[in-house]
Scaffold this motif. Structure first.
Motif, short mmCIF file in Angstrom:
data_model
loop_
_atom_site.label_atom_id
_atom_site.label_comp_id
_atom_site.label_asym_id
_atom_site.label_seq_id
_atom_site.Cartn_x
_atom_site.Cartn_y
_atom_site.Cartn_z
N PRO A 47 31.67 29.91 42.51
CA PRO A 47 32.54 30.94 41.91
C PRO A 47 32.77 32.09 42.89
CG PRO A 47 30.32 31.18 41.09
CD PRO A 47 30.31 29.93 41.93
N PHE A 48 33.90 32.77 42.74
CA PHE A 48 34.20 33.91 43.60
C PHE A 48 35.05 34.93 42.84
CE2 PHE A 48 37.89 31.19 44.32
CZ PHE A 48 38.94 32.09 44.27
N VAL A 49 34.96 36.16 43.28
CA VAL A 49 35.83 37.26 42.85
C VAL A 49 36.26 37.99 44.11
CG1 VAL A 49 36.03 39.38 41.51
CG2 VAL A 49 34.64 37.50 40.64
N ILE A 85 40.18 35.46 41.15
CA ILE A 85 38.91 34.84 40.76
C ILE A 85 39.10 33.33 40.82
CG2 ILE A 85 38.18 36.74 39.29
CD1 ILE A 85 39.05 35.05 36.87
N GLY A 86 37.99 32.60 40.93
CA GLY A 86 38.09 31.15 40.94
C GLY A 86 36.72 30.49 40.95
N ALA A 87 36.70 29.19 40.70
CA ALA A 87 35.45 28.43 40.69
C ALA A 87 35.77 26.95 40.56
CB ALA A 87 34.55 28.88 39.54
N ASN A 145 39.00 22.36 40.22
CA ASN A 145 39.02 23.59 41.00
C ASN A 145 40.12 24.48 40.45
OD1 ASN A 145 39.56 25.56 43.03
ND2 ASN A 145 38.52 24.26 44.53
N PHE A 146 39.76 25.64 39.92
CA PHE A 146 40.78 26.52 39.36
C PHE A 146 40.64 27.92 39.95
CE2 PHE A 146 37.17 27.72 36.78
CZ PHE A 146 37.37 29.07 36.49
N SER A 147 41.75 28.67 39.95
CA SER A 147 41.74 30.05 40.42
C SER A 147 42.87 30.82 39.77
CB SER A 147 41.87 30.11 41.95
OG SER A 147 43.13 29.62 42.37
N VAL A 148 42.71 32.12 39.71
CA VAL A 148 43.75 33.03 39.23
C VAL A 148 43.92 34.11 40.30
CG1 VAL A 148 44.50 34.63 37.43
CG2 VAL A 148 43.12 32.62 36.83
N ARG A 149 45.13 34.27 40.78
CA ARG A 149 45.44 35.25 41.82
C ARG A 149 46.51 36.21 41.30
NH1 ARG A 149 44.11 37.01 47.29
NH2 ARG A 149 45.99 37.97 48.12
N VAL A 150 46.26 37.51 41.45
CA VAL A 150 47.24 38.51 41.04
C VAL A 150 47.72 39.25 42.28
CG1 VAL A 150 47.75 40.45 39.52
CG2 VAL A 150 45.99 38.80 38.87
#
Length: 743
Positions: free
Chosen positions: A656-658, A688-690, A700-705
């Motif tokens: 996981p990451f932020v 964020i993602g993990a 593998n998913f992530s959200v980028r703003v």
């Protein structure tokens, strides 16, 4: 119009028919382990660069590779969390053993690149080659591939919205920049800021970016730099693997997805991938819709290959079909509703590439035989209510070919001689507007390159190249026929000195030239919203560039500092004049002037603790004519930062990451004569993602703003600036990647 026959094709066919075939039965086995404790590293990647094949180590860290060629080959060993290692061996019909120890490292500082002429690490090249991996492109959360590239220090983009964008490398763009798709030079009317390269990010392993003159290896159009798209590697031998990727963009309600499958046996490999994109018009930071910036795209890519000890043979097919809305005055009044469908004023582009890339291993010699045929169609669709809805319809077909011979060398040397050529035709169909006339362009070049290591620390590289180009066009109304021959020499001399294992210095001197293109020589008519006029008296542009850079890395920090000075004689550019047409339109004319561009980049990556990384960069650039005026399309100086928190495991989440980051662009108060000043701006981003394991399947998913604060701003290189439209506002990108194995 005269037609010139190229002897390059005959030479290529001669090599293909006459090259002897020598069978080798070399093999190599060994073990990959941790350097600190000698523990085996299972599932480490062992990849033979010259043969484009690889395998994975077993549970004991052991591997076996069979059917290796004679001569020099390089083997890459890589494992997540460890430094990549390249070993050079000289094959000779014997069985060999090679045991490799990998050193743990959070930084990957020596990735393998190919744009320098040979397979080498970044530390072995006289100029720094930036590398952007496919996962890094996806993590940017941008609607387009070109926008992701613009996050590399020293790289920017000229854009008319999200879909219509062109790269800028250290202040140079258009035909000063070369785009390679799997080694094939892209040819698709790139003479204007409104004509993007027809490429996408699907099916890539990584992208390599050469900043500065690269004409020695790639020809006349590479005086500003090269962007080289490297295809994904074949599946490991004996496996069939694939992946599905999907994205959703909130600002444009955009969707993008692609599916790919790859398979390999001991000697045969194949791959196929298809993808689609669809975006509505974007909105700026005020929530205002920017009309007709919608775009759609579909693509298909496939390849097959045969891998034997005597040679590597590959055949590829690439298809791209983008439809790009044009935000121009004529479209604004017609496009009153948001949507996905292109109806008014849009580019309908089609690009097919059939390419073959082959390598013959002839004892101590290696010969590359490459050829490609590129079919490109550009249509400008305007307004259905007008008589000429299809305003432009042009076909550009290009046959390119290359022969490169790697002469016998040692582990510390490389000698290459080569021949390259291309035959390009441009033909106008029945549409009324002929932006450029029917034309034939023929290229032929020869080059030589030598690389050698001295004292185990000094990597030196030198080369010379001669290019010949003939341009022949038909006369049309307002356009005189052109029948010109151009020829000139490019040269380069550079070195990398390893002061220590952590610190190295680079220096490079290059002289390159660019011939004027068809549009610059012949254009005479409306192009978009302005009247553009060519200049048949243009001479070749000559660039002289000096590059200096320093690199330092340790367990906790990586620092790259680079500076350059690019002297440009007879710089070709377009600018407004005092003349107007009979209808009152201002005439823009191509002309030349002596100029200079200088600046540099600083990149600092920090890893103070294992769960925290900090990445910062700054790019500075000045572009001036000798008469004191400033050059067009010089980007703002930009500083970037990103702070990332990460862990190997958190509850049921893997890796996981932020992260949070930002971009600050300083005020551009040195505009060219037809530009205006641009204010500074700051854009904040977060993500964020993990990875999640679900029914033995990794997701593998992530959200980028991007533009988290919904800043209302305009970039200096946006061609929508004159229309009063700003850049894209807040965009939330949801990404999902599903890797899978079939066998």
């Amino acid at each position: 119009m005269k037609t010139k026959h190229s002897w390059g094709i005959i030479i290529l066919l001669f090599f293909m028919m006459m090259s002897p075939v020598c069978f080798a039965q070399n093999s190599i086995k060994g073990r990959v382990s941790d350097k600190t404790n000698n523990e085996a590293l299972p599932l480490a990647n062992v990849y033979i660069l010259e043969q484009n094949k690889g395998t994975l180590t077993d549970e004991n860290g052991k591997f076996v590779l069979n059917n290796l060629p004679d001569g020099k080959i390089k083997i890459q060993f890589s494992y997540v969390g460890y430094k990549t290692v390249i070993k050079t061996i000289i094959g000779g019909n014997v069985d060999s053993e090679l045991n490799v120890e990998l050193e743990p490292s959070a930084f990957q500082t020596e990735e393998v690149v190919v744009s320098g002429g040979t397979y080498s690490t970044q530390h072995e090249n006289a100029i720094k080659i930036d590398l952007l991996k496919s996962k890094d492109i996806a993590s940017q959360g941008t609607p387009t591939f070109m926008e992701a590239l613009a996050n590399v220090p020293g790289v920017d983009m000229i854009a008319k919205g999200a879909g219509v964008a062109k790269p800028v490398i250290r202040g140079l763009s258009m035909t000063n920049i070369l785009m390679l798709n799997n080694g094939v030079k892209m040819e698709n009317f790139q003479f204007s800021e409104n004509h993007p390269f027809i490429v996408d990010e699907f099916g890539l392993d990584h992208v390599e970016i050469v900043k500065g003159p690269a004409s020695l290896l790639y020809g006349s159009d590479a005086v500003g730099g090269v962007i080289n798209l490297i295809k994904e590697k074949p599946a490991p031998a004996g496996k069939i693997i694939g992946d599905y990727n999907a994205q959703y963009h909130s600002n444009t309600e955009g969707v993008a997805s692609n599916l790919g499958v790859r398979g390999s046996s001991e000697s045969f490999f194949w791959d196929i991938r298809a993808g689609v994109k669809s975006h509505k018009d974007y909105t700026d930071g005020n929530g205002d819709r920017i009309p007709n910036t919608r775009f759609r795209e579909k693509s298909l890519k496939a390849g097959i290959g045969l891998n034997k000890s005597f040679g590597l043979f590959r055949l590829y097919y690439d298809y791209n079909r983008p439809k790009l809305g044009m935000c121009v005055d004529n479209a604004v009044s017609r496009v009153t509703k948001n949507g996905r469908k292109n109806e008014f004023w849009y580019q309908d582009l089609t690009n097919h590439i059939i390419s073959t890339r082959n390598t013959l291993f002839l004892q101590k010699y290696k010969i590359d035989l490459n050829a490609a045929y590129q079919m490109n169609n550009r249509r400008l669709q305007t307004d259905e209510s007008k008589l000429a809805f299809e305003l432009v319809d042009m076909d550009m077909n290009t046959l390119s070919y290359e022969v490169k011979t790697y002469l016998p060398s040692t582990a510390g040397s490389e000698y290459i001689v080569g021949l390259q050529g291309a035959n390009k035709t441009n033909r106008n169909n029945e549409a009324p507007s002929h932006v450029i006339p029917d034309a034939d362009v023929n290229d032929l070049s020869v080059f030589g390159l030598a690389q050698k290591t001295f004292f185990g620390k000094l990597e030196a590289q030198a080369g010379v190249r001669y290019d010949y180009r003939s341009i022949s066009t038909e006369a049309e109304t307002g356009k005189e026929a052109v029948d010109e021959d151009f020829g000139n020499i490019s040269a380069s001399l550079g070195a990398t000195y390893r002061v220590s294992d952590e610190f190295l210095l680079r220096a490079n001197l290059a002289s390159a030239y660019r011939t004027p293109n068809i549009a610059e020589l012949t254009q005479n008519g409306m192009h978009g919203s302005r009247y553009e006029q060519g200049n048949a008296d243009l001479k070749s542009q000559r660039n002289y560039e000096a590059d200096l850079s320093a690199h330092y890395h340790s367990k906790y920090v990586v620092v790259d500092l680079s500076g350059f000075y690019n002297r440009i004689n007879d710089y070709i550019y377009i600018a407004p004049t005092a003349d107007t047409t009979s209808g009152g339109s201002k005439i823009y004319r191509y002309s030349q002037t002596d100029s200079k561009i200088y600046g540099g980049e600083l990149v600092v990556d920090l890893l103070p603790v294992s769960w925290l990384s900090i990445n910062t960069s700054y790019a500075y650039l000045v572009g001036k004519q000798d008469d004191g005026n400033y050059l067009p399309f010089i980007p703002q100086n930009k500083a970037r930062f990103e702070v990332k928190l990460k862990k190997e495991k958190l509850a049921f989440l893997e890796n996981p990451f932020v992260k949070i980051g930002g971009l600050y662009a300083s005020k551009q108060d040195n505009p060219a004569m037809f530009e205006t000043e641009t204010d500074s701006y700051f854009v904040l981003n977060a993500g964020i993602g993990a990875e999640i394991k679900w029914n033995n399947q990794m997701l593998n998913f992530s959200v980028r703003v991007n533009n988290l604060l919904d800043e209302d701003y305009i970039d200096h290189l946006s061609t929508l600036k004159g229309m009063g439209y700003n850049n894209i506002g807040r965009n939330i990108c949801f990404s999902l990647r599903v890797p899978f194995g079939i066998k």
